[in-house]
Scaffold this motif. Structure first.
Motif, PDB file in Angstrom:
ATOM      1  N   LEU A 226      45.782  13.612  11.444  1.00 38.72           N
ATOM      2  CA  LEU A 226      45.157  12.572  12.269  1.00 38.72           C
ATOM      3  C   LEU A 226      46.065  11.355  12.409  1.00 38.72           C
ATOM      4  CD1 LEU A 226      41.329  12.728  11.366  1.00 38.72           C
ATOM      5  CD2 LEU A 226      42.684  14.192  12.854  1.00 38.72           C
ATOM      6  N   ALA A 227      46.907  11.106  11.402  1.00 40.77           N
ATOM      7  CA  ALA A 227      47.885  10.016  11.516  1.00 40.77           C
ATOM      8  C   ALA A 227      48.907  10.341  12.611  1.00 40.77           C
ATOM      9  CB  ALA A 227      48.587   9.793  10.181  1.00 40.77           C
ATOM     10  N   GLU A 228      49.334  11.603  12.657  1.00 42.25           N
ATOM     11  CA  GLU A 228      50.264  12.035  13.730  1.00 42.25           C
ATOM     12  C   GLU A 228      49.601  11.905  15.094  1.00 42.25           C
ATOM     13  OE1 GLU A 228      51.256  16.092  12.818  1.00 42.25           O
ATOM     14  OE2 GLU A 228      52.189  15.534  10.907  1.00 42.25           O
ATOM     15  N   ARG A 229      48.325  12.300  15.160  1.00 40.71           N
ATOM     16  CA  ARG A 229      47.585  12.226  16.422  1.00 40.71           C
ATOM     17  C   ARG A 229      47.422  10.769  16.877  1.00 40.71           C
ATOM     18  NH1 ARG A 229      44.457  16.732  17.751  1.00 40.71           N
ATOM     19  NH2 ARG A 229      45.534  18.631  17.170  1.00 40.71           N
ATOM     20  N   ALA A 230      47.181   9.874  15.913  1.00 42.52           N
ATOM     21  CA  ALA A 230      47.037   8.440  16.232  1.00 42.52           C
ATOM     22  C   ALA A 230      48.333   7.901  16.829  1.00 42.52           C
ATOM     23  CB  ALA A 230      46.649   7.652  14.976  1.00 42.52           C
ATOM     24  N   ALA A 231      49.455   8.397  16.324  1.00 42.47           N
ATOM     25  CA  ALA A 231      50.762   7.967  16.852  1.00 42.47           C
ATOM     26  C   ALA A 231      50.954   8.443  18.295  1.00 42.47           C
ATOM     27  CB  ALA A 231      51.886   8.483  15.954  1.00 42.47           C
ATOM     28  N   ILE A 232      50.471   9.654  18.615  1.00 45.08           N
ATOM     29  CA  ILE A 232      50.569  10.162  19.997  1.00 45.08           C
ATOM     30  C   ILE A 232      49.764   9.258  20.935  1.00 45.08           C
ATOM     31  CG2 ILE A 232      50.027  12.080  21.571  1.00 45.08           C
ATOM     32  CD1 ILE A 232      50.296  14.019  19.199  1.00 45.08           C
ATOM     33  N   SER A 233      48.529   8.959  20.564  1.00 46.82           N
ATOM     34  CA  SER A 233      47.682   8.090  21.391  1.00 46.82           C
ATOM     35  C   SER A 233      48.292   6.698  21.512  1.00 46.82           C
ATOM     36  CB  SER A 233      46.275   7.985  20.802  1.00 46.82           C
ATOM     37  OG  SER A 233      45.612   9.221  20.880  1.00 46.82           O
ATOM     38  N   GLY A 234      48.831   6.208  20.389  1.00 45.92           N
ATOM     39  CA  GLY A 234      49.458   4.878  20.387  1.00 45.92           C
ATOM     40  C   GLY A 234      50.639   4.796  21.336  1.00 45.92           C
ATOM     41  N   ARG A 235      51.348   5.914  21.488  1.00 47.77           N
ATOM     42  CA  ARG A 235      52.483   5.981  22.416  1.00 47.77           C
ATOM     43  C   ARG A 235      51.996   6.065  23.871  1.00 47.77           C
ATOM     44  NH1 ARG A 235      54.635  10.409  20.287  1.00 47.77           N
ATOM     45  NH2 ARG A 235      54.202  11.784  22.055  1.00 47.77           N
ATOM     46  N   LEU A 236      50.999   6.920  24.090  1.00 46.73           N
ATOM     47  CA  LEU A 236      50.505   7.132  25.458  1.00 46.73           C
ATOM     48  C   LEU A 236      49.827   5.904  26.041  1.00 46.73           C
ATOM     49  CD1 LEU A 236      49.048  10.753  25.184  1.00 46.73           C
ATOM     50  CD2 LEU A 236      50.906  10.046  26.697  1.00 46.73           C
ATOM     51  N   VAL A 237      49.189   5.118  25.175  1.00 51.67           N
ATOM     52  CA  VAL A 237      48.467   3.939  25.674  1.00 51.67           C
ATOM     53  C   VAL A 237      49.435   2.910  26.264  1.00 51.67           C
ATOM     54  CG1 VAL A 237      48.365   2.492  23.577  1.00 51.67           C
ATOM     55  CG2 VAL A 237      46.422   2.534  25.146  1.00 51.67           C
ATOM     56  N   LEU A 238      50.719   3.031  25.911  1.00 57.18           N
ATOM     57  CA  LEU A 238      51.735   2.109  26.439  1.00 57.18           C
ATOM     58  C   LEU A 238      52.343   2.597  27.751  1.00 57.18           C
ATOM     59  CD1 LEU A 238      53.633   1.394  23.088  1.00 57.18           C
ATOM     60  CD2 LEU A 238      51.933  -0.065  24.207  1.00 57.18           C
ATOM     61  N   SER A 239      51.987   3.811  28.166  1.00 58.88           N
ATOM     62  CA  SER A 239      52.589   4.369  29.375  1.00 58.88           C
ATOM     63  C   SER A 239      52.180   3.563  30.603  1.00 58.88           C
ATOM     64  CB  SER A 239      52.167   5.835  29.555  1.00 58.88           C
ATOM     65  OG  SER A 239      50.790   5.905  29.874  1.00 58.88           O
ATOM     66  N   GLU A 240      53.034   3.589  31.602  1.00 65.82           N
ATOM     67  CA  GLU A 240      52.787   2.889  32.867  1.00 65.82           C
ATOM     68  C   GLU A 240      51.436   3.325  33.451  1.00 65.82           C
ATOM     69  OE1 GLU A 240      53.506  -0.054  35.120  1.00 65.82           O
ATOM     70  OE2 GLU A 240      54.941   0.481  33.558  1.00 65.82           O
ATOM     71  N   PHE A 241      51.203   4.642  33.403  1.00 61.92           N
ATOM     72  CA  PHE A 241      49.961   5.217  33.958  1.00 61.92           C
ATOM     73  C   PHE A 241      48.741   4.568  33.312  1.00 61.92           C
ATOM     74  CE2 PHE A 241      46.386   8.034  34.158  1.00 61.92           C
ATOM     75  CZ  PHE A 241      46.483   8.673  35.389  1.00 61.92           C
ATOM     76  N   THR A 242      48.734   4.552  31.968  1.00 64.95           N
ATOM     77  CA  THR A 242      47.569   4.027  31.242  1.00 64.95           C
ATOM     78  C   THR A 242      47.416   2.532  31.464  1.00 64.95           C
ATOM     79  OG1 THR A 242      47.811   5.764  29.614  1.00 64.95           O
ATOM     80  CG2 THR A 242      46.479   3.892  28.956  1.00 64.95           C
ATOM     81  N   LYS A 243      48.518   1.790  31.438  1.00 64.11           N
ATOM     82  CA  LYS A 243      48.458   0.341  31.660  1.00 64.11           C
ATOM     83  C   LYS A 243      47.829   0.028  33.020  1.00 64.11           C
ATOM     84  CE  LYS A 243      50.150  -1.651  27.964  1.00 64.11           C
ATOM     85  NZ  LYS A 243      49.118  -2.272  27.128  1.00 64.11           N
ATOM     86  N   GLU A 244      48.258   0.761  34.048  1.00 68.70           N
ATOM     87  CA  GLU A 244      47.720   0.556  35.411  1.00 68.70           C
ATOM     88  C   GLU A 244      46.229   0.911  35.459  1.00 68.70           C
ATOM     89  OE1 GLU A 244      49.038  -0.930  38.094  1.00 68.70           O
ATOM     90  OE2 GLU A 244      50.637  -1.400  36.676  1.00 68.70           O
ATOM     91  N   THR A 245      45.874   2.032  34.839  1.00 70.39           N
ATOM     92  CA  THR A 245      44.487   2.484  34.838  1.00 70.39           C
ATOM     93  C   THR A 245      43.593   1.458  34.138  1.00 70.39           C
ATOM     94  OG1 THR A 245      45.304   4.750  34.712  1.00 70.39           O
ATOM     95  CG2 THR A 245      42.974   4.442  34.305  1.00 70.39           C
ATOM     96  N   LEU A 246      44.043   0.967  32.988  1.00 70.34           N
ATOM     97  CA  LEU A 246      43.248  -0.004  32.229  1.00 70.34           C
ATOM     98  C   LEU A 246      43.054  -1.291  33.021  1.00 70.34           C
ATOM     99  CD1 LEU A 246      44.667   0.494  28.613  1.00 70.34           C
ATOM    100  CD2 LEU A 246      42.389   1.101  29.408  1.00 70.34           C
ATOM    101  N   LYS A 247      44.076  -1.687  33.784  1.00 70.44           N
ATOM    102  CA  LYS A 247      43.951  -2.882  34.637  1.00 70.44           C
ATOM    103  C   LYS A 247      42.837  -2.704  35.645  1.00 70.44           C
ATOM    104  CE  LYS A 247      48.690  -4.492  34.715  1.00 70.44           C
ATOM    105  NZ  LYS A 247      49.894  -4.268  35.503  1.00 70.44           N
ATOM    106  N   ARG A 248      42.760  -1.494  36.216  1.00 62.20           N
ATOM    107  CA  ARG A 248      41.707  -1.219  37.207  1.00 62.20           C
ATOM    108  C   ARG A 248      40.326  -1.263  36.563  1.00 62.20           C
ATOM    109  NH1 ARG A 248      44.814   3.108  38.989  1.00 62.20           N
ATOM    110  NH2 ARG A 248      43.233   4.648  38.344  1.00 62.20           N
ATOM    111  N   PHE A 249      40.225  -0.698  35.364  1.00 61.87           N
ATOM    112  CA  PHE A 249      38.932  -0.689  34.664  1.00 61.87           C
ATOM    113  C   PHE A 249      38.493  -2.103  34.299  1.00 61.87           C
ATOM    114  CE2 PHE A 249      39.561   3.899  33.785  1.00 61.87           C
ATOM    115  CZ  PHE A 249      38.272   4.329  34.045  1.00 61.87           C
ATOM    116  N   LYS A 250      39.489  -2.934  33.987  1.00 60.64           N
ATOM    117  CA  LYS A 250      39.233  -4.307  33.573  1.00 60.64           C
ATOM    118  C   LYS A 250      38.416  -5.041  34.635  1.00 60.64           C
ATOM    119  CE  LYS A 250      41.813  -8.000  31.265  1.00 60.64           C
ATOM    120  NZ  LYS A 250      43.159  -8.451  30.938  1.00 60.64           N
TER     121      LYS A 250
END
Length: 250
Positions: A226-250
């Motif tokens: 689960l620590a490895e999995r948390a690192a994957i999510s932590g990396r993906l949340v910084l992606s351009e795609f996720t940042k843009e998506t979160l802005k829209r949700f905001k």
């Protein structure tokens, strides 16, 4: 507005652990840490024979991770720590030597599905539909995935993880094995949870402890996994795609 809390009430061998957040019982990092600590404490308390895990309010069981915190993640380490919150709760539930009964009164999303899946016996109302929404924002249910897969099987877990926009009803979750029973109302649910917890209190605690260990066999590597999995999510949340998506949700 009621402030967020995690509280424990011990009565006749039953520890009732309740969490609450005004934003649909979403779980920010501090509440997740308190929840993990409270579950571990109940597991170590000789007074406690069985644990009931529930959330406050009468609508949503848990809306998953705190959106506010998610939007503010700007580096991989902060991301890893954020996603480790659910990992720590699931691991506390897994290692707890007492049976944990889940009481799911309403909809549950993302990390909330992971928490429900990590209980040993889960009871719900017909309003308790589930959704793994992580793919919607450009991440995936990596941390909660192992717990959800353990209950729903790989097929059920992958179905709701890919179909990230849909709620699956309580009856579907019961057929797949997440819920043991589904009730018409919260009143009926509470009555059954109470009766069941009281019944478990009459059983041999050592037998229940040994049974729990058997049921969770094969998950001994989850601290690392689960620590490895948390690192994957932590990396993906910084992606351009996720940042843009979160802005829209905001």
């Amino acid at each position: 507005m009621t402030a967020p809390y995690v509280k424990e009430d011990i009565n006749n061998g039953i520890s009732t652990i309740e969490f609450f957040h005004p934003a649909h019982n979403s779980l920010p990092g501090d509440l997740l840490a308190q929840l993990a600590e409270t579950i571990s404490g109940a597991g170590a308390n000789d007074e406690v024979k069985v644990i009931v895990l529930k959330s406050g309010g009468d609508r949503t069981f848990c809306a998953g991770a705190s959106f506010k915190e998610l939007i503010n993640i700007n580096d991989a380490e902060t991301g890893r720590i954020f996603f480790s919150g659910f990992a720590n709760v699931i691991n506390a539930m897994r290692k707890c030597p007492k049976f944990i009964i889940g009481r799911i009164q309403g909809k549950t999303v993302g990390g909330g599905v992971g928490v429900a899946s990590a209980t040993d016996f889960c009871m719900a109302t017909k309003f308790a539909s589930i959704k793994l929404s992580e793919l919607n924002v450009g991440i995936g249910p990596f941390v909660v995935g192992p717990a959800v897969e353990r209950k729903l099987g790989l097929s059920g877990m992958s179905q709701i993880a890919i179909d990230a926009n849909s709620f699956y009803d309580a009856e579907w979750a019961r057929q797949k094995g997440l819920y043991a029973q589904v009730f018409e109302s919260t009143e009926k649910l509470d009555e059954s949870v109470q009766n069941f917890a009281e019944q478990l209190c009459t059983y041999n605690p050592d037998a229940m402890k040994e049974m729990k260990a058997v049921f969770w066999k094969g998950t001994e590597d989850w601290d690392e996994l689960l620590a490895e999995r948390a690192a994957i999510s932590g990396r993906l949340v910084l992606s351009e795609f996720t940042k843009e998506t979160l802005k829209r949700f905001k």
